[in-house]
Scaffold this motif. Structure first.
Motif, PDB file in Angstrom:
ATOM      1  N   UNK A  80       0.823  -1.205   0.000  1.00 19.16           N
ATOM      2  CA  UNK A  80       0.000   0.000   0.000  1.00 19.16           C
ATOM      3  C   UNK A  80       0.859   1.257   0.000  1.00 19.16           C
ATOM      4  N   UNK A  81       1.906   1.251   0.799  1.00 18.72           N
ATOM      5  CA  UNK A  81       2.761   2.449   0.881  1.00 18.72           C
ATOM      6  C   UNK A  81       3.525   2.688  -0.427  1.00 18.72           C
ATOM      7  N   UNK A  82       3.976   1.623  -1.025  1.00 19.16           N
ATOM      8  CA  UNK A  82       4.658   1.759  -2.309  1.00 19.16           C
ATOM      9  C   UNK A  82       3.700   2.309  -3.360  1.00 19.16           C
ATOM     10  N   UNK A  83       2.475   1.787  -3.362  1.00 21.47           N
ATOM     11  CA  UNK A  83       1.478   2.264  -4.315  1.00 21.47           C
ATOM     12  C   UNK A  83       1.125   3.725  -4.048  1.00 21.47           C
ATOM     13  N   UNK A  84       1.101   4.112  -2.782  1.00 13.88           N
ATOM     14  CA  UNK A  84       0.761   5.487  -2.438  1.00 13.88           C
ATOM     15  C   UNK A  84       1.778   6.472  -3.023  1.00 13.88           C
ATOM     16  N   UNK A  85       3.040   6.082  -3.061  1.00 14.17           N
ATOM     17  CA  UNK A  85       4.064   6.964  -3.644  1.00 14.17           C
ATOM     18  C   UNK A  85       3.766   7.224  -5.107  1.00 14.17           C
ATOM     19  N   UNK A  86       3.422   6.173  -5.839  1.00 13.77           N
ATOM     20  CA  UNK A  86       3.061   6.355  -7.252  1.00 13.77           C
ATOM     21  C   UNK A  86       1.814   7.216  -7.374  1.00 13.77           C
ATOM     22  N   UNK A  87       0.857   6.971  -6.484  1.00 12.30           N
ATOM     23  CA  UNK A  87      -0.383   7.736  -6.487  1.00 12.30           C
ATOM     24  C   UNK A  87      -0.095   9.219  -6.249  1.00 12.30           C
ATOM     25  N   UNK A  88       0.762   9.495  -5.306  1.00 14.05           N
ATOM     26  CA  UNK A  88       1.120  10.872  -4.981  1.00 14.05           C
ATOM     27  C   UNK A  88       1.759  11.567  -6.180  1.00 14.05           C
ATOM     28  N   UNK A  89       2.669  10.872  -6.854  1.00 16.43           N
ATOM     29  CA  UNK A  89       3.320  11.438  -8.037  1.00 16.43           C
ATOM     30  C   UNK A  89       2.310  11.664  -9.157  1.00 16.43           C
ATOM     31  N   UNK A  90       1.445  10.672  -9.408  1.00 16.95           N
ATOM     32  CA  UNK A  90       0.448  10.795 -10.477  1.00 16.95           C
ATOM     33  C   UNK A  90      -0.543  11.914 -10.193  1.00 16.95           C
ATOM     34  N   UNK A  91      -1.037  11.968  -8.958  1.00 21.38           N
ATOM     35  CA  UNK A  91      -2.012  12.999  -8.598  1.00 21.38           C
ATOM     36  C   UNK A  91      -1.389  14.388  -8.732  1.00 21.38           C
ATOM     37  N   UNK A  92      -0.133  14.516  -8.303  1.00 25.04           N
ATOM     38  CA  UNK A  92       0.550  15.797  -8.451  1.00 25.04           C
ATOM     39  C   UNK A  92       0.612  16.231  -9.905  1.00 25.04           C
ATOM     40  N   UNK A  93       0.964  15.296 -10.785  1.00 27.39           N
ATOM     41  CA  UNK A  93       1.060  15.609 -12.218  1.00 27.39           C
ATOM     42  C   UNK A  93      -0.315  15.927 -12.802  1.00 27.39           C
ATOM     43  N   UNK A  94      -1.336  15.124 -12.450  1.00 27.96           N
ATOM     44  CA  UNK A  94      -2.680  15.357 -12.987  1.00 27.96           C
ATOM     45  C   UNK A  94      -3.247  16.686 -12.507  1.00 27.96           C
ATOM     46  N   UNK A  95      -2.960  17.029 -11.273  1.00 27.93           N
ATOM     47  CA  UNK A  95      -3.467  18.293 -10.730  1.00 27.93           C
ATOM     48  C   UNK A  95      -2.870  19.481 -11.501  1.00 27.93           C
ATOM     49  N   UNK A  96      -1.590  19.351 -11.849  1.00 32.83           N
ATOM     50  CA  UNK A  96      -0.927  20.430 -12.591  1.00 32.83           C
ATOM     51  C   UNK A  96      -1.495  20.562 -13.994  1.00 32.83           C
ATOM     52  N   UNK A  97      -1.605  19.459 -14.736  1.00 33.22           N
ATOM     53  CA  UNK A  97      -2.083  19.576 -16.122  1.00 33.22           C
ATOM     54  C   UNK A  97      -3.553  19.989 -16.162  1.00 33.22           C
TER      55      UNK A  97
END
Length: 840
Positions: free
Chosen positions: A293-310
């Motif tokens: 779960x924690x490993x997946x959360x890191x990817x989620x955090x990176x993806x959400x950050x990128x999606x929020x910006x675009x």
């Protein structure tokens, strides 16, 4: 029916302008195109295909932008920007066309047009060259042989190159037919979802098509060229609209100034604190689920950050140029509004991370102004500059938060309630009768859901209307929801899918998250105790590895190559050195990530019978961490290195270093991962390109010799209740003592330590030779003289004497092996046979 706005037309035109390079390679599709046989004609044919299948409302302007994206008097009128049929005031459509044409040039400045007269290669059959073939970090390491890719759909089975010279028409036609079938099945009602689906299908079907076929090395993927052209075009359009007001007021001169003026912003995002967060588990209960779960959360955090910006900057998924390993790079318009939005997003995300995650995680966000020329010719230099800024930013994390809120408050402070630290993470306060904190509960929840995840939905609008039960989390205004088999609610911003069973009625994009967990017979995630039991000593092996010299590979690896750059005025080619475009870096990054995030987890899953149960904590970008049984960890490491060498076209400038720590399943994962990190770092400092095992660095080239000797001892080890071996546990331990003495002699040169030779010789005569005599007598040999002669020639005696007998003094290579590697050999045998102890 979908009708496109101007910004959407520019983005779509950039994405589809060269789709004809897939189609016009086919004799069959070229023959059926009535517009012409050059790739822009086939790109225009594809736009008609979208119209005919009611995927997109008929739009002649889009057709014009796609077909006529070449600028200059040397291009045929039917594909020339200047021949666009104008439909707007003040040449509005030509301005959009100029944006697309210039973006095409900035995306891949290295190209030569494949239908040009000077082209020598057959563009219809030319495969994509492996971008790894051309990486060169040393002058003496010239690469003569180029590896190439089979034209195919993207899958873990097809991403390895071979030595082919061409791709057959049958394979090409199959790929085109399948591509068009999937496009025909798109049933969406908005431009964003259509763009996402086309983007996804282009990645699947054009990843192995070269964007240019006329150079000595053709290593830029058509997909990456299409993606980056769309990104540049939309960023350019947004810049001019924001700066100049509307399309009427934009001038062609200002668009042309994109080349040398910094109209673009390259944004870098990097999640910091990953290791501390993932492994911050004090308790070993349900570690496997929590770690996943924690490993997946890191990817989620990176993806959400990128999606929020675009999303906030009116960009598309194509503007995320690179995304892997907790990092992302986005191309945007360089405007005041962009910079203000980035500051707001950075503050919003990091305020949340500071308060809710106790500052364990930080989204490092930096940006750099760049020009079109930078994107086309100097992207690796600008990429390095941005990474330097990110490195500086890591040292300033939460600086504003700490200044304004130095003490992290907790709702339970001062209310008289009995509290204690969460026993799982040892970080957050919980009530006296609570089992764990909300974060650890969420870890357990997500860890249970992830093995069953088929899709992942991201919502940016109407979030309150979506049921937020188990398997969902709201991050910075974006709702992320795991989908198993249930119906998808509402209208997600986009949907990641993890199996091919989808209906393209929403914005679907294939995703991999670089994780795999083995399941037990009950279908539950195997806990670490179960994995450890697969080894004889019931130990775990924690594997950590990454690519060596990654920064040099991106910055220097392609800088020495000469490229032919087209003169805009004359159309002639001019030789330039060190031209590295945004498309080339995007191809290199994506290809590297494909191995770790895509191929590695899937391959470990497929080969679990041979390689054992391997828990992939994370794998993506250029690094990975895997939990295995300790002996399988060594086998897996060897396998990864061997396959990685094949993947990078056997280029010895691209290598990996792996460290293995051997631990108990009861050891907290924080310490286990720390020991594996230390092992990996030792490998890096000792020479790279090798494995660290039992605290010893072994170059990959020496590993076979080490394991050859391990096999020798293993075959001759006497196991309990078996009489086929001549080396018992006591003898093996004495060899370890002799190794200690040899190491001491090499370090001090004190001759007293050479006594190991006489001790060994006595040991051999007293404990091994009698067993050999008995063995030969049991074979029917009774003559003592003959037996002694056979013993002298026996490979077991020869090999032992080679490393421990008097002859080792005279052979520096064998003495070096004894000093450096013998401890690994003996420790391996001891641990492998630990449960078979017998008296000496």
């Amino acid at each position: 029916m979908i009708k496109l706005q101007d910004n959407e037309k520019v983005a779509f035109a950039g994405l589809l302008h060269d789709v004809g390079k897939l189609l016009n390679r086919s004799d069959e599709y070229r023959k059926n195109c009535t517009l012409g046989t050059q790739h822009p004609h086939l790109s225009s044919w594809f736009i008609d295909y979208l119209f005919e299948n009611n995927i997109l409302e008929k739009d002649n302007e889009l057709k014009e932008l796609v077909q006529k994206h070449h600028e200059g008097p040397y291009y045929d009128k039917s594909i020339n920007l200047n021949s666009i049929e104008e439909t707007r005031e003040k040449n509005g459509l030509k301005k959009l066309g100029l944006i697309v044409a210039r973006s095409d040039n900035y995306s891949s400045a290295e190209r030569i047009e494949e239908e040009s007269n000077f082209g020598k290669n057959n563009f219809k059959t030319r495969p994509l060259d492996s971008i790894f073939s051309r990486i060169n970090l040393r002058k003496e390491n010239e690469k003569d042989e180029i590896s190439r890719y089979k034209i195919s759909m993207l899958s873990e089975d097809n991403i390895f190159p071979d030595t082919r010279d061409e791709n057959p028409q049958t394979a090409l036609n199959f790929v085109i037919d399948e591509f068009l079938k999937e496009v025909k099945n798109i049933k969406v009602q908005d431009a964003k979802s259509l763009f996402i689906n086309l983007f996804d299908l282009l990645k699947k079907y054009t990843w192995s098509i070269p964007s240019d076929t006329q150079r000595k090395v053709c290593d830029i993927s058509l997909f990456d060229h299409l993606k980056t052209t769309s990104a540049i075009a939309l960023a350019s359009y947004n810049y001019h609209i924001e700066e100049e007001g509307n399309l009427k007021d934009i001038t062609q001169e200002s668009i042309k100034r994109d080349k040398d003026e910094n109209h673009f912003l390259l944004i870098g995002g990097d999640v910091s604190g990953i290791q501390k967060y993932i492994y911050g588990l004090e308790n070993t209960k349900n570690t496997a689920k929590r770690l996943r779960a924690r490993s997946f959360f890191i990817k989620l955090l990176s993806d959400v950050g990128a999606y929020k910006i675009i999303d906030s900057l009116d960009l598309t998924i194509a503007n995320i140029i690179i995304s892997s390993g907790g990092k992302f790079y986005i191309l945007a318009q360089n405007t005041e509004n962009t910079r203000e939005e980035l500051l707001k997003i950075k503050k919003e995300i990091n305020d949340t991370l500071y308060k809710e995650y106790q500052a364990d995680l930080f989204l490092n966000l930096e940006w750099l102004e760049v020009s079109g020329r930078d994107l086309g010719e100097k992207f690796s230099e600008r990429y390095d500059e941005l990474n330097d800024k990110l490195d500086v930013g890591k040292g300033k994390k939460f600086i504003d938060n700490i200044l304004h809120e130095p003490i992290l408050e907790n709702k339970d402070y001062g209310n008289g309630k009995k509290v204690r630290l969460c026993p799982i993470c040892n970080k957050f306060l919980i009530g006296e009768n609570e089992e764990s904190c909300p974060h650890c509960l969420k870890d357990l929840e997500f860890g249970s859901f992830l093995p069953k995840m088929k899709k992942l939905a991201f919502y940016t609008k109407n979030i309150d209307d979506i049921k937020q039960k188990e398997g969902s989390i709201n991050l910075f205004g974006i709702l992320c929801k795991i989908i198993k088999d249930e119906e998808i609610e509402g209208e997600p911003y986009l949907l990641n899918y993890y199996s091919d069973e989808i209906q393209r009625n929403m914005g679907y994009v294939k995703d991999v998250y670089g994780g795999y967990v083995p399941l037990n017979d009950n279908g539950a995630i195997k806990e670490f105790e179960e994995i450890a039991k697969e080894s004889s000593s019931k130990n775990l092996g924690i594997i950590k590895g990454d690519v060596d010299n990654l920064g040099l590979i991106f910055s220097v690896g392609m800088s020495g190559l000469e490229e032919e750059i087209k003169n805009e005025k004359t159309g002639k080619e001019e030789t330039r050195k060190g031209v590295i475009s945004i498309s080339r870096i995007a191809t290199l990054s994506r290809m590297l990530d494909n191995f770790f995030s895509y191929w590695l987890p899937k391959t470990l899953e497929k080969n679990k019978k041979e390689l054992g149960s391997n828990y992939v904590v994370y794998s993506g970008g250029d690094d990975f961490m895997i939990v295995s049984s300790w002996d399988k960890a060594v086998k897996v490491s060897k396998y990864i290195n061997k396959e990685f060498n094949k993947y990078v076209a056997n280029n010895d400038d691209i290598t990996i270093t792996i460290g293995i720590s051997i631990t108990k399943p009861s050891d907290p994962i924080y310490f286990s991962s720390k020991w594996a990190t230390e092992a990996e770092e030792k490998g890096k400092s000792s020479g790279r390109n090798g494995l660290v095992l039992f605290d010893t660095y072994i170059p990959w080239e020496n590993l076979e010799k080490v394991f050859g000797l391990i096999d020798f001892f293993g075959k001759n080890y006497r196991k309990e209740k078996e009489n086929n071996g001549i080396f018992n546990q006591g003898f093996i331990y004495r060899l370890l003592h002799y190794t200690d003495m040899a190491e001491s002699y090499e370090t001090t040169k004190n001759p007293k330590y050479l006594k190991f030779i006489s001790d060994f010789t006595y040991d051999l005569s007293r404990n091994i030779i009698p067993k050999l005599k008995e063995e030969y007598k049991n074979k029917g040999i009774t003559d003592d003289k003959l037996i002694n002669e056979k013993i002298k020639k026996d490979d077991r005696i020869i090999k032992l004497n080679k490393y421990f007998g008097i002859e080792v003094i005279e052979n520096q290579e064998d003495m070096k092996f004894l000093k450096i590697y013998m401890r690994v050999v003996i420790n391996y045998i001891v641990r492998k046979n630990r449960e078979n102890r017998e008296e000496n």
